[in-house]
Design an enzyme around this catalytic site. Structure first.
Site, short mmCIF file in Angstrom:
data_model
loop_
_atom_site.label_atom_id
_atom_site.label_comp_id
_atom_site.label_asym_id
_atom_site.label_seq_id
_atom_site.Cartn_x
_atom_site.Cartn_y
_atom_site.Cartn_z
CG HIS A 302 -1.95 0.81 1.00
ND1 HIS A 302 -2.09 2.12 1.30
CD2 HIS A 302 -3.22 0.67 0.50
CE1 HIS A 302 -3.14 2.77 1.03
NE2 HIS A 302 -4.04 2.04 0.55
CG ASP A 359 -8.42 -4.14 -3.08
OD1 ASP A 359 -9.67 -3.83 -2.67
OD2 ASP A 359 -7.93 -3.41 -3.78
N1 CMC Z 1 4.31 -7.49 -4.89
C1 CMC Z 1 5.60 -7.60 -5.01
N2 CMC Z 1 6.27 -6.64 -4.99
C2 CMC Z 1 5.57 -5.30 -4.73
C3 CMC Z 1 4.28 -5.32 -4.42
C4 CMC Z 1 3.53 -6.62 -4.53
N3 CMC Z 1 2.37 -6.53 -4.28
N4 CMC Z 1 3.75 -4.04 -4.11
C5 CMC Z 1 5.01 -3.39 -4.00
N5 CMC Z 1 6.29 -4.17 -4.42
C6 CMC Z 1 7.45 -3.85 -4.43
C7 CMC Z 1 7.89 -3.09 -5.45
O1 CMC Z 1 8.40 -3.86 -6.61
C8 CMC Z 1 9.15 -1.82 -5.00
O2 CMC Z 1 10.35 -2.89 -5.04
P1 CMC Z 1 11.67 -2.08 -5.16
O3 CMC Z 1 11.57 -1.30 -3.95
O4 CMC Z 1 12.48 -3.35 -5.22
O5 CMC Z 1 11.44 -1.41 -6.59
C9 CMC Z 1 8.44 -1.79 -3.54
O6 CMC Z 1 7.84 -2.78 -3.27
C10 CMC Z 1 7.79 -0.40 -3.55
O7 CMC Z 1 6.73 -0.56 -4.43
P2 CMC Z 1 5.97 0.46 -5.28
O8 CMC Z 1 5.55 0.12 -6.20
O9 CMC Z 1 6.93 1.79 -5.35
O10 CMC Z 1 4.91 1.24 -4.24
P3 CMC Z 1 3.96 2.21 -4.35
O11 CMC Z 1 3.49 2.95 -3.15
O12 CMC Z 1 4.14 2.92 -5.70
O13 CMC Z 1 2.63 1.32 -4.84
C11 CMC Z 1 0.93 -0.30 -4.73
C12 CMC Z 1 1.69 0.67 -3.90
C13 CMC Z 1 -0.44 -0.69 -3.95
C14 CMC Z 1 0.28 0.17 -6.22
C15 CMC Z 1 1.69 -1.49 -4.78
O14 CMC Z 1 1.96 -2.17 -3.74
C16 CMC Z 1 0.92 -2.62 -5.56
O15 CMC Z 1 1.13 -2.73 -6.97
N6 CMC Z 1 0.26 -3.66 -4.96
C17 CMC Z 1 -0.52 -4.58 -5.66
C18 CMC Z 1 -1.79 -4.00 -6.07
C19 CMC Z 1 -2.94 -3.74 -4.77
O16 CMC Z 1 -3.10 -4.72 -4.20
N7 CMC Z 1 -3.70 -2.78 -5.00
C20 CMC Z 1 -4.62 -2.35 -4.10
C21 CMC Z 1 -4.01 -1.42 -3.25
S1 CMC Z 1 -5.07 -1.17 -1.90
C22 CMC Z 1 -6.85 -0.78 -2.36
C23 CMC Z 1 -6.81 0.69 -2.66
O17 CMC Z 1 -7.16 1.71 -1.85
O18 CMC Z 1 -6.75 0.95 -3.94
#
Ligand code: CMC
Length: 423
Positions: A302, A359
């Site tokens: 998140h 989710d």
């Molecule tokens: N599985 C594997 N690796 C992950 C995941 C995941 N679900 N989420 C983040 N990472 C890794 C990412 O690859 C990065 O690694 P590194 O630092 O080595 O490059 C690190 O963790 C930070 O990730 P980010 O993408 O920079 O973080 P963000 O804050 O931009 O993204 C997120 C947050 C929710 C989009 C992301 O965690 C994600 O894609 N999760 C899966 C989709 C999901 O479940 N979304 C629902 C969010 S909650 C409901 C809502 O309010 O929408």
């Protein structure tokens, strides 16, 4: 603490005001930065940018706190009705008995959707994604309620709260080849939705109180989440003075993405895939860690929660309760629990503070309630509607200026046009 921050840029030094929120959240107001120095700030994905001051929702990602108008999400999910929470978000206080009765009555008076809207709906193919249909139908409301029929903001808020659940059920009915159901105003908000979804003309449908209570809880958990992607979209579109319908329709589209609300559908599809592949969760944990795989563990991670998502805690417990009360043994619940345990003990997820989000378990409950997978994000949208409305209303009441970020240009510098035959 100082009430300004000092910034040095070359030989220039400027003072920027510091703003402190009611929960001691601190911000530096950079509004005058460009005028005084020629610089802008850049923050891809707005990871550290406050777009507004808001009095609606407070969350602390480090401590796992979420509150609507000061009330904890745990208490609201346990004790309140979704409509009470909607009222709280939209109008700022919990309703009195009279206020609640009048709000519920107004909503019931507008549940019927204009029959001409049905003609638009009929044009969608039978397998249309319900999120695409919902955003189009909500946007179409801006064409129906215009001119003489425009009405006040208050009326349009009621219209949306009333009609969105009715329209949301149409996609499911169409996919089943069944006639749509009209609303039944003798039922409460959640029971009315379930009745429109599942009642058939050939047999009476009795709303199971366990199912209605589970739906009520899920909608409350989704009701607001401060300045996330879809909410910021609603405020941004609304800031141009576009209609409430246009703004909410844009929010529905933003929510549909798999990194946002669309994740609830993706979680179940992922769990199903793992099951069909023999249930080996370690293979999927390894894939999620491998950046070349293009696979992410859906329902994990998140932007703001870096300890735990308080909504996920409540939903995990509710998933166990609902499945046992309904006597359902869903094998994907076990797969989800195994995945969670494996991830929470894995260095990759621990180091990046990746925890189950709202989710991860919500789809398991929706499935137990009989909601089809491609409707999961629609359920999120119905829950989020009062939050979007409250944020839109606040943006308008604060007379916020039109949203218009700047950029750092990285393209070609001035060059001369060359005619096509000479290129
Ligand atoms: N599985 C594997 N690796 C992950 C995941 C995941 N679900 N989420 C983040 N990472 C890794 C990412 O690859 C990065 O690694 P590194 O630092 O080595 O490059 C690190 O963790 C930070 O990730 P980010 O993408 O920079 O973080 P963000 O804050 O931009 O993204 C997120 C947050 C929710 C989009 C992301 O965690 C994600 O894609 N999760 C899966 C989709 C999901 O479940 N979304 C629902 C969010 S909650 C409901 C809502 O309010 O929408």
């Amino acid at each position: 603490m100082s009430d300004f921050a000092e910034l040095s840029l070359g030989d220039k030094k400027i003072q920027l005001p510091v703003i402190v929120g009611s929960e001691d959240e601190k911000a530096v107001d950079i509004g005058k930065l460009r005028d005084e120095t020629g610089y802008i700030t850049i923050d891809s994905g707005y990871k550290n940018t406050g777009a507004t001051k808001s009095a609606i929702t407070f969350l602390d990602g480090e401590l796992g706190i979420l509150r609507y108008r000061g009330y904890s999400i745990e208490e609201l999910a346990e004790k309140a009705s979704f409509l009470e929470v909607a009222y709280l978000l939209i109008y700022g206080e919990l309703p009195t008995t009279e206020q609640f009765a009048s709000f519920e009555y107004e909503i019931k008076m507008h549940t019927i959707v204009n029959e001409d809207m049905r003609k638009i709906f009929e044009g969608f193919p039978v397998n249309a994604h319900p999120m695409g249909v919902l955003s189009a139908m909500v946007c179409a409301m801006s064409a129906f309620y215009t001119g003489e029929k425009a009405g006040s903001d208050e009326l349009n808020i009621i219209r949306l709260m009333s009609k969105m659940p009715s329209m949301a059920t149409w996609s499911y009915k169409k996919s089943m080849g069944h006639p749509i159901n009209y609303p039944n105003n003798s039922l409460d908000y959640c029971s009315n939705f379930l009745n429109m979804m599942f009642a058939l003309p050939v047999a009476p449908y009795h709303v199971d109180p366990v199912v209605a209570a589970a739906l009520n809880k899920l909608l409350i958990l989704h009701a607001d989440h401060e300045q996330n992607c879809s909410t910021s979209t609603v405020r941004l579109v609304g800031s141009s003075h576009a209609s409430l319908y246009a703004s909410i329709s844009a929010g529905i589209n933003a929510l549909s993405g798999p990194l946002h609300g669309g994740a609830n559908q993706e979680v179940i599809e992922m769990l199903e895939e793992i099951k069909a592949d023999g249930g080996d969760t370690s293979k999927y944990i390894a894939m999620a860690k491998d950046k070349t795989s293009g696979f992410r563990l859906m329902g994990f991670g998140h932007r703001v929660y870096k300890n735990f998502d308080p909504r996920a805690k409540i939903i995990k417990k509710a998933a166990d309760d609902v499945l046992s009360k309904l006597g359902i043994n869903d094998p994907i619940l076990k797969i989800a629990q195994e995945l969670e345990t494996a991830a929470l003990n894995d260095e990759y997820f621990v180091a990046r503070k990746l925890y189950p989000n709202v989710d991860f378990y919500s789809g398991i409950i929706y499935r137990a309630l009989g909601i089809p997978t491609d409707m999961f994000t629609v359920m999120f949208a119905i829950g989020r509607l009062p939050g979007w409305i409250a944020q839109w209303k606040e943006m308008k009441a604060n007379k916020e200026p039109i949203g218009r970020p700047r950029q750092v240009y990285t393209g070609a510098t001035l060059r001369e046009y060359v005619s096509i035959e000479n290129r």
